[in-house]
Design a protein around this motif. Sequence first.
Motif, PDB file in Angstrom:
ATOM      1  N   VAL A  18       1.710 -11.211  -4.289  1.00  0.00           N
ATOM      2  CA  VAL A  18       0.714 -10.141  -4.389  1.00  0.00           C
ATOM      3  C   VAL A  18       0.285  -9.685  -2.996  1.00  0.00           C
ATOM      4  CG1 VAL A  18      -1.665  -9.633  -5.088  1.00  0.00           C
ATOM      5  CG2 VAL A  18      -0.139 -10.808  -6.654  1.00  0.00           C
ATOM      6  N   VAL A  19       0.019 -10.656  -2.131  1.00  0.00           N
ATOM      7  CA  VAL A  19      -0.453 -10.319  -0.783  1.00  0.00           C
ATOM      8  C   VAL A  19       0.633  -9.539  -0.024  1.00  0.00           C
ATOM      9  CG1 VAL A  19      -1.036 -11.331   1.443  1.00  0.00           C
ATOM     10  CG2 VAL A  19      -2.111 -12.196  -0.625  1.00  0.00           C
ATOM     11  N   VAL A  20       1.847 -10.064  -0.056  1.00  0.00           N
ATOM     12  CA  VAL A  20       2.940  -9.388   0.657  1.00  0.00           C
ATOM     13  C   VAL A  20       3.206  -8.023   0.012  1.00  0.00           C
ATOM     14  CG1 VAL A  20       5.406  -9.509   1.197  1.00  0.00           C
ATOM     15  CG2 VAL A  20       3.988 -11.547   1.431  1.00  0.00           C
ATOM     16  N   GLY A  21       3.204  -8.001  -1.331  1.00  0.00           N
ATOM     17  CA  GLY A  21       3.455  -6.741  -2.048  1.00  0.00           C
ATOM     18  C   GLY A  21       2.405  -5.699  -1.731  1.00  0.00           C
ATOM     19  N   SER A  22       1.134  -6.107  -1.737  1.00  0.00           N
ATOM     20  CA  SER A  22       0.068  -5.132  -1.467  1.00  0.00           C
ATOM     21  C   SER A  22       0.187  -4.617  -0.037  1.00  0.00           C
ATOM     22  CB  SER A  22      -1.306  -5.749  -1.714  1.00  0.00           C
ATOM     23  OG  SER A  22      -1.472  -6.860  -0.869  1.00  0.00           O
ATOM     24  N   GLY A  23       0.529  -5.524   0.876  1.00  0.00           N
ATOM     25  CA  GLY A  23       0.707  -5.107   2.273  1.00  0.00           C
ATOM     26  C   GLY A  23       1.845  -4.115   2.387  1.00  0.00           C
ATOM     27  N   ALA A  24       2.947  -4.425   1.711  1.00  0.00           N
ATOM     28  CA  ALA A  24       4.124  -3.551   1.815  1.00  0.00           C
ATOM     29  C   ALA A  24       3.819  -2.175   1.233  1.00  0.00           C
ATOM     30  CB  ALA A  24       5.290  -4.198   1.080  1.00  0.00           C
ATOM     31  N   ILE A  25       3.157  -2.157   0.055  1.00  0.00           N
ATOM     32  CA  ILE A  25       2.856  -0.865  -0.587  1.00  0.00           C
ATOM     33  C   ILE A  25       1.927  -0.037   0.294  1.00  0.00           C
ATOM     34  CG2 ILE A  25       1.626   0.180  -2.539  1.00  0.00           C
ATOM     35  CD1 ILE A  25       2.821  -1.927  -4.340  1.00  0.00           C
ATOM     36  N   THR A  26       0.929  -0.697   0.869  1.00  0.00           N
ATOM     37  CA  THR A  26      -0.037   0.036   1.691  1.00  0.00           C
ATOM     38  C   THR A  26       0.626   0.572   2.950  1.00  0.00           C
ATOM     39  OG1 THR A  26      -1.647  -1.536   0.884  1.00  0.00           O
ATOM     40  CG2 THR A  26      -2.349  -0.133   2.676  1.00  0.00           C
ATOM     41  N   ILE A  27       1.446  -0.250   3.558  1.00  0.00           N
ATOM     42  CA  ILE A  27       2.114   0.204   4.785  1.00  0.00           C
ATOM     43  C   ILE A  27       3.083   1.345   4.455  1.00  0.00           C
ATOM     44  CG2 ILE A  27       3.746  -0.506   6.590  1.00  0.00           C
ATOM     45  CD1 ILE A  27       2.176  -3.237   6.504  1.00  0.00           C
ATOM     46  N   LEU A  28       3.730   1.201   3.301  1.00  0.00           N
ATOM     47  CA  LEU A  28       4.612   2.278   2.844  1.00  0.00           C
ATOM     48  C   LEU A  28       3.801   3.567   2.659  1.00  0.00           C
ATOM     49  CD1 LEU A  28       7.632   1.853   2.184  1.00  0.00           C
ATOM     50  CD2 LEU A  28       7.021   1.954  -0.218  1.00  0.00           C
ATOM     51  N   ALA A  29       2.602   3.393   2.102  1.00  0.00           N
ATOM     52  CA  ALA A  29       1.748   4.564   1.862  1.00  0.00           C
ATOM     53  C   ALA A  29       1.299   5.217   3.166  1.00  0.00           C
ATOM     54  CB  ALA A  29       0.528   4.148   1.043  1.00  0.00           C
ATOM     55  N   SER A  30       1.325   4.450   4.251  1.00  0.00           N
ATOM     56  CA  SER A  30       0.846   5.007   5.534  1.00  0.00           C
ATOM     57  C   SER A  30       1.937   5.793   6.258  1.00  0.00           C
ATOM     58  CB  SER A  30       0.368   3.865   6.437  1.00  0.00           C
ATOM     59  OG  SER A  30       1.479   3.132   6.906  1.00  0.00           O
ATOM     60  N   LEU A  31       3.184   5.676   5.792  1.00  0.00           N
ATOM     61  CA  LEU A  31       4.276   6.308   6.537  1.00  0.00           C
ATOM     62  C   LEU A  31       4.163   7.831   6.540  1.00  0.00           C
ATOM     63  CD1 LEU A  31       7.290   4.025   5.566  1.00  0.00           C
ATOM     64  CD2 LEU A  31       5.864   3.946   7.596  1.00  0.00           C
ATOM     65  N   LEU A  32       3.710   8.361   5.404  1.00  0.00           N
ATOM     66  CA  LEU A  32       3.606   9.828   5.322  1.00  0.00           C
ATOM     67  C   LEU A  32       2.557  10.356   6.303  1.00  0.00           C
ATOM     68  CD1 LEU A  32       4.751  12.239   3.606  1.00  0.00           C
ATOM     69  CD2 LEU A  32       2.692  12.013   2.227  1.00  0.00           C
ATOM     70  N   PRO A  33       1.322   9.843   6.247  1.00  0.00           N
ATOM     71  CA  PRO A  33       0.347  10.325   7.238  1.00  0.00           C
ATOM     72  C   PRO A  33       0.779  10.021   8.672  1.00  0.00           C
ATOM     73  CG  PRO A  33      -0.681   8.761   5.711  1.00  0.00           C
ATOM     74  CD  PRO A  33       0.698   8.971   5.238  1.00  0.00           C
ATOM     75  N   GLY A  91      -4.496  -2.749   9.365  1.00  0.00           N
ATOM     76  CA  GLY A  91      -5.887  -3.198   9.477  1.00  0.00           C
ATOM     77  C   GLY A  91      -6.578  -3.205   8.125  1.00  0.00           C
ATOM     78  N   ILE A  92      -6.366  -2.111   7.358  1.00  0.00           N
ATOM     79  CA  ILE A  92      -6.998  -2.012   6.030  1.00  0.00           C
ATOM     80  C   ILE A  92      -6.493  -3.146   5.131  1.00  0.00           C
ATOM     81  CG2 ILE A  92      -6.988  -0.616   3.900  1.00  0.00           C
ATOM     82  CD1 ILE A  92      -7.206   1.858   5.733  1.00  0.00           C
ATOM     83  N   VAL A  93      -5.174  -3.397   5.209  1.00  0.00           N
ATOM     84  CA  VAL A  93      -4.611  -4.500   4.410  1.00  0.00           C
ATOM     85  C   VAL A  93      -5.249  -5.822   4.836  1.00  0.00           C
ATOM     86  CG1 VAL A  93      -2.533  -5.833   3.926  1.00  0.00           C
ATOM     87  CG2 VAL A  93      -2.410  -3.363   3.989  1.00  0.00           C
ATOM     88  N   GLY A  94      -5.316  -6.017   6.165  1.00  0.00           N
ATOM     89  CA  GLY A  94      -5.875  -7.269   6.685  1.00  0.00           C
ATOM     90  C   GLY A  94      -7.299  -7.479   6.209  1.00  0.00           C
ATOM     91  N   ILE A  95      -8.088  -6.408   6.271  1.00  0.00           N
ATOM     92  CA  ILE A  95      -9.496  -6.521   5.869  1.00  0.00           C
ATOM     93  C   ILE A  95      -9.594  -6.769   4.361  1.00  0.00           C
ATOM     94  CG2 ILE A  95     -11.678  -5.255   5.706  1.00  0.00           C
ATOM     95  CD1 ILE A  95     -10.831  -3.811   8.293  1.00  0.00           C
ATOM     96  N   SER A  96      -8.670  -6.163   3.595  1.00  0.00           N
ATOM     97  CA  SER A  96      -8.736  -6.318   2.129  1.00  0.00           C
ATOM     98  C   SER A  96      -8.274  -7.688   1.677  1.00  0.00           C
ATOM     99  CB  SER A  96      -7.847  -5.273   1.450  1.00  0.00           C
ATOM    100  OG  SER A  96      -8.076  -4.010   1.971  1.00  0.00           O
ATOM    101  N   ILE A  97      -7.275  -8.200   2.389  1.00  0.00           N
ATOM    102  CA  ILE A  97      -6.656  -9.443   1.933  1.00  0.00           C
ATOM    103  C   ILE A  97      -7.621 -10.623   2.002  1.00  0.00           C
ATOM    104  CG2 ILE A  97      -5.008 -11.203   2.735  1.00  0.00           C
ATOM    105  CD1 ILE A  97      -2.960  -8.989   3.002  1.00  0.00           C
ATOM    106  N   ILE A  98      -8.394 -10.681   3.073  1.00  0.00           N
ATOM    107  CA  ILE A  98      -9.261 -11.858   3.254  1.00  0.00           C
ATOM    108  C   ILE A  98     -10.229 -12.019   2.074  1.00  0.00           C
ATOM    109  CG2 ILE A  98     -10.983 -12.952   4.760  1.00  0.00           C
ATOM    110  CD1 ILE A  98      -9.479 -11.472   7.088  1.00  0.00           C
ATOM    111  N   PRO A  99     -11.060 -10.967   1.783  1.00  0.00           N
ATOM    112  CA  PRO A  99     -11.919 -11.165   0.603  1.00  0.00           C
ATOM    113  C   PRO A  99     -11.128 -11.123  -0.695  1.00  0.00           C
ATOM    114  CG  PRO A  99     -12.246  -8.967   1.488  1.00  0.00           C
ATOM    115  CD  PRO A  99     -11.307  -9.668   2.430  1.00  0.00           C
ATOM    116  N   GLY A 100     -10.017 -10.360  -0.694  1.00  0.00           N
ATOM    117  CA  GLY A 100      -9.194 -10.224  -1.908  1.00  0.00           C
ATOM    118  C   GLY A 100      -8.697 -11.566  -2.398  1.00  0.00           C
TER     119      GLY A 100
END
Lengths: 241, 842
Positions: free
Chosen positions: B811-826, B767-776
Amino acid sequence: MSTSQAPAVEIVDLTKTYGHGPTAVHAVRHLNLVIPRGEFVALMGPSGSGKSSLLHLLAGLAPPTSGEVSIEGAKLSSLDDDALTILRRRSIGFVFQAFQLIDVLTAVENVALPLVLDGVAERDANERALALLDRVGLRERATHLPSELSGGEKQRVAIARALIHEPVLLLADEPTGNLDSESGEQVLRLLRELVRERDHSVVMVTHDSSAAGLADRLVKIRDGRIEEEQRFHHASEARES
Amino acid sequence: MVTRNYSLRELRRRPGRTVMTLMGIAIGIGSMVAITASIDTTRNVYRDMYQRLSGSAALEIVSPGFGAFESDRVPDLSSVPGIEGEVPLVQGRAIVPGEGPPEVVECLGIDPAKDALARSLDIERGRNLQSEGEVLIGRQFADSRSLDLGDSLTVIASGGASRVEVVGILTMTGPTAFQGGTTIFVTLATARSLFTNERSLTAVQLVLSESAVTEEVRAQVAALLPEGLSVDVPASRATFSGGSLEGLEQGLGVMSMVSLVAGAFVVLNTFLMNLSERRRRFAILRAIGATRGQLAKMLLREAVLIGAVGTLLGLLCGWVLAHVVAWVTASVLGVDIPDLAWSGWVIAIGLGTGPILTVFATLVPIVRASKRDVLTDLFPGSQEQREVVGRAPVVVGVVLLVCALVLECVFLTVKLDSSTILMLIPLATVMLLIGCVLTVPLFIGPLARFVGRVIGPVVGPEGRLALRQIDRYRMRTSLTVGVLFMAITISIGLGNSILSNIDDLGDWFDSTIVFDVFVRGAMPDPGTMAAPAIPEEYQGELLAIPGAKYVEALNFTQARSEGQSFIALGRTVDPDIPLSLDLAESDETLAEVQRGLIDGGIALGTVLAHRLGKGTGDTFLLETPNGPKQLPIVGTFTSYTLGGMAAVIERTNAKRLLEFEGAHVFMVRVDPERRAETFAALSQFAADRQLMFQTNAELRGFIEQIIDGVIGMFWLLLVLVFVVSSLGTVNTLVMNVLEQTREVGVLRTIAMKRSQVRKMVVAQAVGIVGISIIPGIGVGVVVAYLMHLDMQPMTGYRIPFHLHIGFASVVVVGSGAITILASLLPARRASRMPIIEALQYE
């Protein structure tokens, strides 16, 4: 493993110990109990007597140190985490003292949640949830968020959520603990009526002796053991009538 | 004492969050410090280089562009007080061939009798120079070539190849240590013979007495000098390197500022979460007697402590990163970068920025936390259901956006010098980004709902629940979205700008470097374009090779016009051979420019033309050793030589005006039908004369290698920005999970499997990625376009704007992947939470 002849709950030589050695706390000690389908059992006892621990063991939220708990013949010790979740999702309902509603979901969404998470289509789940909210007198409040409901209303939503999937066993942990006496009484009467209509078994932890008086059986616990059992015939008669 | 212990224990209680906050600061500070240090060091390299070669000479008399001048033009300076001695010098680049590739050396022709005044040459073995044909070399150079006293070596320069005898070996100190010991010393006569300037010098260095005031002496000498000669400090030659660094500095400046701002937002977000989690404890502290001031002081201390530790880590991180940046810069400029200079200024920037940034980012939340109502916070049930975002940040955001737009208008309408633009572009970009981030709360609700509608069917009920949580914590989500948005925006903006420039560079190469083979002594120094000259007679010899259709000689000569340094490209212009020049948008045809050059005109690189405010038809004032000369400007062209600070003059004309000798490169066009044999003959020609043979593909490869280095560094910085943003995402999700502990417990109790809990948390990241990508993406494209417009005042021409969709997608796919990767720990943490403890969590 589950059979229709099996009791709703069967507890055999159940022990739960927290910690080790001299600091170990024996929450439940060699406890045996059978609850037939449709029976309303009240658990009473002083703080630290093991009531809540017993409730957690019944729900499979904590593993016993020894002994066994079976729900409709299904031994909890033989189930992995996912199977235990499925069992809770389909056979056990939970009512908490602090309501524990999801505050970003409306009343109807809260009630429908267990069905939706079990894969029931959202429209069907919502219809069933609305019907149940109607039964607990909250149809008009269905689209309200928990923050917009009174304590009594929140607990009625919580009861509806606990019963939405027609569980075999309803576990209630001091359901009137956060309510004023009038709301508490209303909630208890509602709970009593609903489980009688649907033939659910209930295990309710309470400190309130008048609340316990609505049960079929009162089990008093002290130091993790059953200290005393008492049956309330009036309750049974009322049920039969 | 108690409150200090409380603060320290709070930081220790959440080690993960403390570490992430520290990393946010450290990366931000690190990248800024690294970039400042490496740019400073690189600039200093050139200054030190010339200062070291000049020894104790405080001033030098030179011709414009540092070319040769007749020694008798230097007036008698005995009337000027404060001058202790005049030291003549002939300086140039030469090649020393050997078994390996030929080595470029800085050759200093000195007068042994006078030179000790300026330079202290420490002779380890042998003796000083006495006569023509002798050379002094450094020990390192001698060792690397197994040279000893009495040995001779070949030196090639514009006068051809000469043999010189080693008479002394010098210790690696002073001027000898310059550029790793590649300086050789010969007599003035030898140097004149090497560089074919019989009576000329390239400088007269002035050694001043201790009591002399340099500026006063300079003024008096300047008054005596004839037209065409000037007096300056030796380090001023370093100004030539400026042009090559500006583009790099602009990009790096933007990246370091963005990294810093992203770090600040991570700190702010973490602190907000921290305060939110500790509300009840603060309320208890207030209830038992802590004043608002005490509470604020305690929190401020925590912020300063985190800022200080983060800064120290940042300096460490900067040290590592600076070496990477310096390595790339060194590759781009082709110079050896010495140990990085950690000047007081660089360390002060780091030490000052960290705590100030932290306090600045946390001040508002601290003041707000200290003013909260005690009773409200003592009862957990009374907390707000939805985070309320105040109006002030949004207003500040709008103001910043307006300021950024005003600055943009200034760039495009007002003529500013490049240093001002270099300073203002990062500022404008950062204002634009912060403005956008602060106004995110205005759009977060609609965006969250839109994203919910789009991804709702995919993420299932757990996902929909997750999206509600995102909407619930609007401030937190806004800040996380903001950091990610910044990463996406700047990646698309800057990346697109870089790619457009690379495309343009490719076009420039195709239209300018049309020759098949290049024969030269060595590649020029990309920072100054200094290169060893080789005899110009080779032009005729090359043309005589069968299959060589056309040979063009080219010289790079440092020159000056109206105080602006640039490189004069002296090119052979044959009226019968079409000129290869990438003309800028203008009305002139290539044929007209070619005719104009033959007639004595000059064509200016667009950057130089823009800096001077001149265009075709204007008159150009070229400073020559014989005084200023006026040349008609016949056209403007795109150039990447010395950052576009270049001008083309027909070679015979250039030689007459700037008095250079030899040629720096011969560019050969080959008959396509005799390509193989001609290439072989040209290669043999170069090998016989110890010269460098380079094909068009090899030159392109060389340039691409440099570009790859720059691109690699930008990728590294982009990755760092994304690391900072993913730290923000991890922080937010961890905090969301923490605040939803009881809910997770309830959900696990009533129906949710562990996998569903994981899915719920990961869905929050989606969701955070989705919200960021549109204005990003939207703002990214705008930033890309603005950066593209900003380049115009720097380059003087407009590079065609193309949106690189492929890059934006990466960039879009990369940012999504990094963010989703970052969510795995929590997510893992949430799914493994003990249910009973979760239910009892307050």
